[in-house]
Motif scaffolding. Structure first.
Motif, PDB file in Angstrom:
ATOM      1  N   ILE A  47     -43.183  31.952  46.938  1.00 30.84           N
ATOM      2  CA  ILE A  47     -43.533  31.651  45.550  1.00 30.84           C
ATOM      3  C   ILE A  47     -42.596  30.600  44.974  1.00 30.84           C
ATOM      4  N   MET A  48     -41.292  30.704  45.300  1.00 25.02           N
ATOM      5  CA  MET A  48     -40.277  29.820  44.737  1.00 25.02           C
ATOM      6  C   MET A  48     -40.207  28.458  45.422  1.00 25.02           C
ATOM      7  N   GLY A  49     -41.018  28.231  46.438  1.00 25.04           N
ATOM      8  CA  GLY A  49     -40.997  26.941  47.113  1.00 25.04           C
ATOM      9  C   GLY A  49     -39.882  26.789  48.128  1.00 25.04           C
ATOM     10  N   LEU A  50     -39.224  27.897  48.473  1.00 20.37           N
ATOM     11  CA  LEU A  50     -38.160  27.860  49.477  1.00 20.37           C
ATOM     12  C   LEU A  50     -38.715  27.993  50.893  1.00 20.37           C
ATOM     13  N   LEU A  51     -39.974  28.381  50.990  1.00 14.66           N
ATOM     14  CA  LEU A  51     -40.670  28.493  52.276  1.00 14.66           C
ATOM     15  C   LEU A  51     -42.099  28.006  52.065  1.00 14.66           C
ATOM     16  N   SER A  52     -42.564  27.128  52.937  1.00 12.77           N
ATOM     17  CA  SER A  52     -43.920  26.582  52.795  1.00 12.77           C
ATOM     18  C   SER A  52     -44.959  27.604  53.261  1.00 12.77           C
ATOM     19  N   PRO A  53     -46.011  27.822  52.481  1.00 15.18           N
ATOM     20  CA  PRO A  53     -47.046  28.775  52.889  1.00 15.18           C
ATOM     21  C   PRO A  53     -47.931  28.205  53.991  1.00 15.18           C
ATOM     22  N   GLY A  56     -53.245  30.169  51.417  1.00 12.39           N
ATOM     23  CA  GLY A  56     -53.219  30.833  50.122  1.00 12.39           C
ATOM     24  C   GLY A  56     -52.842  29.892  48.991  1.00 12.39           C
ATOM     25  N   ARG A  57     -52.756  30.449  47.783  1.00 12.87           N
ATOM     26  CA  ARG A  57     -52.481  29.652  46.585  1.00 12.87           C
ATOM     27  C   ARG A  57     -51.410  30.326  45.732  1.00 12.87           C
ATOM     28  N   VAL A  58     -50.587  29.486  45.093  1.00 11.11           N
ATOM     29  CA  VAL A  58     -49.623  29.942  44.100  1.00 11.11           C
ATOM     30  C   VAL A  58     -49.890  29.153  42.827  1.00 11.11           C
ATOM     31  N   VAL A  59     -50.341  29.836  41.792  1.00 13.63           N
ATOM     32  CA  VAL A  59     -50.689  29.195  40.525  1.00 13.63           C
ATOM     33  C   VAL A  59     -49.730  29.720  39.460  1.00 13.63           C
ATOM     34  N   ILE A  60     -49.033  28.794  38.796  1.00 11.28           N
ATOM     35  CA  ILE A  60     -48.045  29.158  37.779  1.00 11.28           C
ATOM     36  C   ILE A  60     -48.467  28.554  36.447  1.00 11.28           C
ATOM     37  N   GLY A  61     -48.691  29.410  35.478  1.00 11.91           N
ATOM     38  CA  GLY A  61     -49.115  28.924  34.163  1.00 11.91           C
ATOM     39  C   GLY A  61     -50.383  28.094  34.206  1.00 11.91           C
ATOM     40  N   GLY A  62     -51.269  28.427  35.120  1.00 10.19           N
ATOM     41  CA  GLY A  62     -52.537  27.709  35.241  1.00 10.19           C
ATOM     42  C   GLY A  62     -52.493  26.472  36.113  1.00 10.19           C
ATOM     43  N   THR A  63     -51.312  26.112  36.630  1.00  4.61           N
ATOM     44  CA  THR A  63     -51.173  24.923  37.476  1.00  4.61           C
ATOM     45  C   THR A  63     -50.979  25.337  38.930  1.00  4.61           C
ATOM     46  N   ASP A  64     -51.779  24.778  39.813  1.00  6.92           N
ATOM     47  CA  ASP A  64     -51.659  25.078  41.243  1.00  6.92           C
ATOM     48  C   ASP A  64     -50.426  24.377  41.803  1.00  6.92           C
ATOM     49  N   LEU A  65     -49.437  25.164  42.194  1.00 10.18           N
ATOM     50  CA  LEU A  65     -48.187  24.622  42.737  1.00 10.18           C
ATOM     51  C   LEU A  65     -47.964  25.103  44.164  1.00 10.18           C
ATOM     52  N   THR A  66     -49.041  25.364  44.865  1.00  9.75           N
ATOM     53  CA  THR A  66     -48.941  25.800  46.256  1.00  9.75           C
ATOM     54  C   THR A  66     -48.208  24.755  47.089  1.00  9.75           C
ATOM     55  N   ALA A  68     -45.389  23.392  46.570  1.00  8.91           N
ATOM     56  CA  ALA A  68     -44.528  22.474  45.812  1.00  8.91           C
ATOM     57  C   ALA A  68     -43.065  22.758  46.136  1.00  8.91           C
ATOM     58  N   PRO A  69     -42.206  21.741  46.055  1.00  4.36           N
ATOM     59  CA  PRO A  69     -40.780  21.967  46.317  1.00  4.36           C
ATOM     60  C   PRO A  69     -40.157  22.872  45.270  1.00  4.36           C
ATOM     61  N   ALA A  70     -39.014  23.448  45.616  1.00  4.19           N
ATOM     62  CA  ALA A  70     -38.376  24.445  44.755  1.00  4.19           C
ATOM     63  C   ALA A  70     -38.058  23.904  43.363  1.00  4.19           C
ATOM     64  N   TYR A  71     -37.663  22.631  43.268  1.00 13.42           N
ATOM     65  CA  TYR A  71     -37.301  22.105  41.954  1.00 13.42           C
ATOM     66  C   TYR A  71     -38.510  22.042  41.029  1.00 13.42           C
ATOM     67  N   ARG A  72     -39.708  21.798  41.604  1.00 11.02           N
ATOM     68  CA  ARG A  72     -40.933  21.786  40.790  1.00 11.02           C
ATOM     69  C   ARG A  72     -41.258  23.192  40.289  1.00 11.02           C
ATOM     70  N   ILE A  73     -41.025  24.181  41.148  1.00 12.85           N
ATOM     71  CA  ILE A  73     -41.271  25.565  40.745  1.00 12.85           C
ATOM     72  C   ILE A  73     -40.323  25.950  39.611  1.00 12.85           C
ATOM     73  N   ALA A  74     -39.065  25.545  39.729  1.00 13.17           N
ATOM     74  CA  ALA A  74     -38.092  25.825  38.668  1.00 13.17           C
ATOM     75  C   ALA A  74     -38.493  25.128  37.376  1.00 13.17           C
ATOM     76  N   SER A 101     -27.938  25.337  33.261  1.00 12.63           N
ATOM     77  CA  SER A 101     -28.608  25.449  31.959  1.00 12.63           C
ATOM     78  C   SER A 101     -29.703  24.401  31.799  1.00 12.63           C
ATOM     79  N   ALA A 102     -30.785  24.806  31.183  1.00 15.86           N
ATOM     80  CA  ALA A 102     -31.918  23.910  30.954  1.00 15.86           C
ATOM     81  C   ALA A 102     -32.736  24.461  29.796  1.00 15.86           C
ATOM     82  N   ASN A 103     -33.503  23.579  29.174  1.00 18.74           N
ATOM     83  CA  ASN A 103     -34.391  23.981  28.087  1.00 18.74           C
ATOM     84  C   ASN A 103     -35.695  23.217  28.241  1.00 18.74           C
ATOM     85  N   ARG A 104     -36.451  23.624  29.266  1.00 22.45           N
ATOM     86  CA  ARG A 104     -37.655  22.870  29.614  1.00 22.45           C
ATOM     87  C   ARG A 104     -38.792  23.089  28.626  1.00 22.45           C
ATOM     88  N   GLY A 105     -38.690  24.149  27.802  1.00 22.70           N
ATOM     89  CA  GLY A 105     -39.763  24.412  26.858  1.00 22.70           C
ATOM     90  C   GLY A 105     -39.647  23.631  25.566  1.00 22.70           C
TER      91      GLY A 105
END
Length: 233
Positions: A47-53, A56-66, A68-74, A101-105
């Motif tokens: 799920i975190m992008g540390l291992l490639s699937p 299957g699919r991993v969708v986060i907040g409506g966006t397909d991030l299957t 994706a690299p770990a930094y994109r998941i973060a 620290s980050a404030n992506r929202g």
């Protein structure tokens, strides 16, 4: 918040996940349960992008991030408290917190140094100590605080209380319970079902890389055979 469908993953030729399905809505706390070696950490890593699937699919907040690299998941709002804590041992407590620290929202961040120190007064007391000078419990608090400093939409904890003393374990549970009450979405891997059931909405049980049971806390309490069959040593 998170939708996982038919997730398959492998280490080389050794397949570990064979079609994991998982859902988590905003504000929910969901547990991932199972005996050791059944695929829980592999699920988190995929799920975190540390291992490639493999599939299957991993969708986060409506966006397909299957895949994706770990930094994109973060960047999508997932914050990980990894198994074994993995803090920066030579940095101070405060440097560990500030480093992530980050404030992506946008807007006013929910989690700041002051807020983390309010949740974990012991970290405030030891803010100038290096990570390697902390006890195991303090390191776990730091790992959680570090993840919170990313202001995650979804907080993921892998073996949150493993190896900790009972009093420290209870402190961690109380913090997670408070986070849940404040609306934090949580996905947690752990073995203490009684503590998890205090705040978790739903539970997903994995056996040999497959979901073998899923249901609410009330469902789990009503069917003791689930614990006996899939979770007892």
């Amino acid at each position: 918040m998170l939708a996982v469908d038919g997730l398959e993953a492998a280490y080389g030729d050794s397949q570990v996940l064979f079609g994991i399905d998982l859902r988590l809505e905003e504000g929910e706390a969901v547990t991932l349960l199972g005996r050791n070696g059944m695929g829980k950490t592999t699920t988190i890593h995929t799920i975190m992008g540390l291992l490639s699937p493999k599939a299957g699919r991993v969708v986060i907040g409506g966006t397909d991030l299957t895949g994706a690299p770990a930094y994109r998941i973060a960047q999508a709002g997932l914050g990980l408290v990894p198994e074994g804590r993995q803090i920066f041992p030579t940095l101070s407590v405060e440097e560990n917190l500030v480093a992530t620290s980050a404030n992506r929202g946008g807007g006013k961040p929910r989690w700041t140094l002051a807020e983390v120190y309010r949740f974990f007064p012991r970290l405030a007391e030891r803010r100038n100590n290096s990570g390697k000078q902390l006890s195991g419990g303090e390191q776990q608090m730091l790992a959680i605080g570090r993840a919170l400093m990313t202001n995650p939409k979804l907080l993921i904890l892998d073996e949150a209380t493993e190896g900790l003393a009972p009093l420290i374990r209870e402190e961690i549970w109380s913090v997670l319970e408070t986070l849940k009450k404040e609306g934090q979405s949580i996905l947690i891997v752990d073995k203490n079902i009684d503590a998890l059931s205090r705040f978790a909405d739903r539970h997903v049980v994995i056996e040999k890389g497959l979901v073998v049971w899923a249901g609410t806390t009330a469902d789990l309490a009503a069917d003791p055979t689930v614990t006996e069959r899939y979770l007892s040593v």
